[in-house]
Design a protein around this motif. Structure first.
Motif, PDB file in Angstrom:
ATOM      1  N   CYS A   1      27.017 -47.003  -3.843  1.00 35.48           N
ATOM      2  CA  CYS A   1      27.745 -47.728  -2.794  1.00 35.48           C
ATOM      3  C   CYS A   1      27.078 -49.031  -2.388  1.00 35.48           C
ATOM      4  N   ARG A   2      25.799 -49.183  -2.630  1.00 40.99           N
ATOM      5  CA  ARG A   2      25.100 -50.414  -2.242  1.00 40.99           C
ATOM      6  C   ARG A   2      25.280 -51.521  -3.275  1.00 40.99           C
ATOM      7  N   ILE A   3      25.754 -51.182  -4.458  1.00 39.89           N
ATOM      8  CA  ILE A   3      25.891 -52.164  -5.537  1.00 39.89           C
ATOM      9  C   ILE A   3      27.355 -52.580  -5.682  1.00 39.89           C
ATOM     10  N   TYR A   4      27.548 -53.872  -5.928  1.00 39.38           N
ATOM     11  CA  TYR A   4      28.883 -54.373  -6.248  1.00 39.38           C
ATOM     12  C   TYR A   4      28.741 -55.368  -7.393  1.00 39.38           C
ATOM     13  N   HIS A   5      29.859 -55.714  -8.010  1.00 41.14           N
ATOM     14  CA  HIS A   5      29.850 -56.590  -9.174  1.00 41.14           C
ATOM     15  C   HIS A   5      30.686 -57.826  -8.900  1.00 41.14           C
ATOM     16  N   ILE A   6      30.149 -58.969  -9.293  1.00 39.11           N
ATOM     17  CA  ILE A   6      30.859 -60.237  -9.199  1.00 39.11           C
ATOM     18  C   ILE A   6      31.224 -60.627 -10.632  1.00 39.11           C
TER      19      ILE A   6
ATOM     20  N   ALA B   1      25.153 -57.138  -7.888  1.00 35.29           N
ATOM     21  CA  ALA B   1      24.462 -57.543  -6.667  1.00 35.29           C
ATOM     22  C   ALA B   1      24.236 -56.298  -5.816  1.00 35.29           C
ATOM     23  N   VAL B   2      23.238 -56.358  -4.944  1.00 38.24           N
ATOM     24  CA  VAL B   2      22.889 -55.202  -4.110  1.00 38.24           C
ATOM     25  C   VAL B   2      22.991 -55.590  -2.641  1.00 38.24           C
ATOM     26  N   CYS B   3      23.665 -54.752  -1.873  1.00 40.09           N
ATOM     27  CA  CYS B   3      23.742 -54.959  -0.430  1.00 40.09           C
ATOM     28  C   CYS B   3      22.379 -54.671   0.188  1.00 40.09           C
ATOM     29  N   GLY B   4      22.105 -55.288   1.315  1.00 41.89           N
ATOM     30  CA  GLY B   4      20.839 -55.115   2.014  1.00 41.89           C
ATOM     31  C   GLY B   4      20.641 -53.698   2.540  1.00 41.89           C
ATOM     32  N   GLU B   5      19.410 -53.405   2.907  1.00 37.91           N
ATOM     33  CA  GLU B   5      19.052 -52.095   3.437  1.00 37.91           C
ATOM     34  C   GLU B   5      19.954 -51.744   4.620  1.00 37.91           C
TER      35      GLU B   5
ATOM     36  N   ASN C   1      28.735 -54.066   4.493  1.00 38.31           N
ATOM     37  CA  ASN C   1      28.974 -53.656   5.866  1.00 38.31           C
ATOM     38  C   ASN C   1      28.031 -52.501   6.187  1.00 38.31           C
ATOM     39  N   TRP C   2      27.850 -52.204   7.466  1.00 34.45           N
ATOM     40  CA  TRP C   2      26.961 -51.093   7.834  1.00 34.45           C
ATOM     41  C   TRP C   2      27.403 -49.811   7.148  1.00 34.45           C
ATOM     42  N   GLU C   3      26.434 -49.041   6.641  1.00 37.94           N
ATOM     43  CA  GLU C   3      26.733 -47.815   5.895  1.00 37.94           C
ATOM     44  C   GLU C   3      27.622 -46.855   6.667  1.00 37.94           C
TER      45      GLU C   3
ATOM     46  N   LYS D   1      26.248 -39.680   0.600  1.00 37.04           N
ATOM     47  CA  LYS D   1      24.928 -39.617  -0.029  1.00 37.04           C
ATOM     48  C   LYS D   1      24.695 -40.795  -0.975  1.00 37.04           C
ATOM     49  N   GLY D   2      25.196 -41.954  -0.594  1.00 38.76           N
ATOM     50  CA  GLY D   2      24.987 -43.151  -1.406  1.00 38.76           C
ATOM     51  C   GLY D   2      25.907 -43.280  -2.591  1.00 38.76           C
ATOM     52  N   LEU D   3      26.803 -42.315  -2.779  1.00 42.36           N
ATOM     53  CA  LEU D   3      27.696 -42.349  -3.939  1.00 42.36           C
ATOM     54  C   LEU D   3      29.153 -42.376  -3.499  1.00 42.36           C
ATOM     55  N   ARG D   4      29.964 -43.009  -4.302  1.00 42.34           N
ATOM     56  CA  ARG D   4      31.388 -43.104  -4.025  1.00 42.34           C
ATOM     57  C   ARG D   4      32.138 -42.540  -5.227  1.00 42.34           C
ATOM     58  N   LYS D   5      33.182 -41.777  -4.981  1.00 42.23           N
ATOM     59  CA  LYS D   5      33.968 -41.232  -6.089  1.00 42.23           C
ATOM     60  C   LYS D   5      34.826 -42.335  -6.692  1.00 42.23           C
TER      61      LYS D   5
END
Length: 66
Positions: free
Chosen positions: A15-20, A29-33, A45-47, A54-58
């Motif tokens: 969930c913290r990673i996205y692709h451009i 790219a990685v979202c901030g802590e 956005n805030w978690e 648990k950090g994962l998205r289906k």
């Protein structure tokens, strides 16, 4: 990740990673802590405001967010 149209795409697993994607080039790219990629708002956005367990998205819950 297969070649996609230009735009922003959530990562299939983290969930913290996205692709451009630009001109067929995928840049991860990685979202901030404490934040996660929010497909609805197309930004990090805030978690606690992003649907993610648990950090994962289906993958079946991800929509194309071009």
């Amino acid at each position: 990740m297969p070649s996609l149209a230009d735009g922003y795409y959530p990562d299939r697993q983290n969930c913290r990673i996205y692709h451009i994607c630009t001109s067929g080039v995928d840049t991860a790219a990685v979202c901030g802590e404490g934040t996660a990629w929010d497909p609805a708002k197309k930004n990090c956005n805030w978690e606690n405001t992003v649907e993610c367990k648990k950090g994962l998205r289906k993958w079946d819950q991800i929509t194309d967010i071009r």
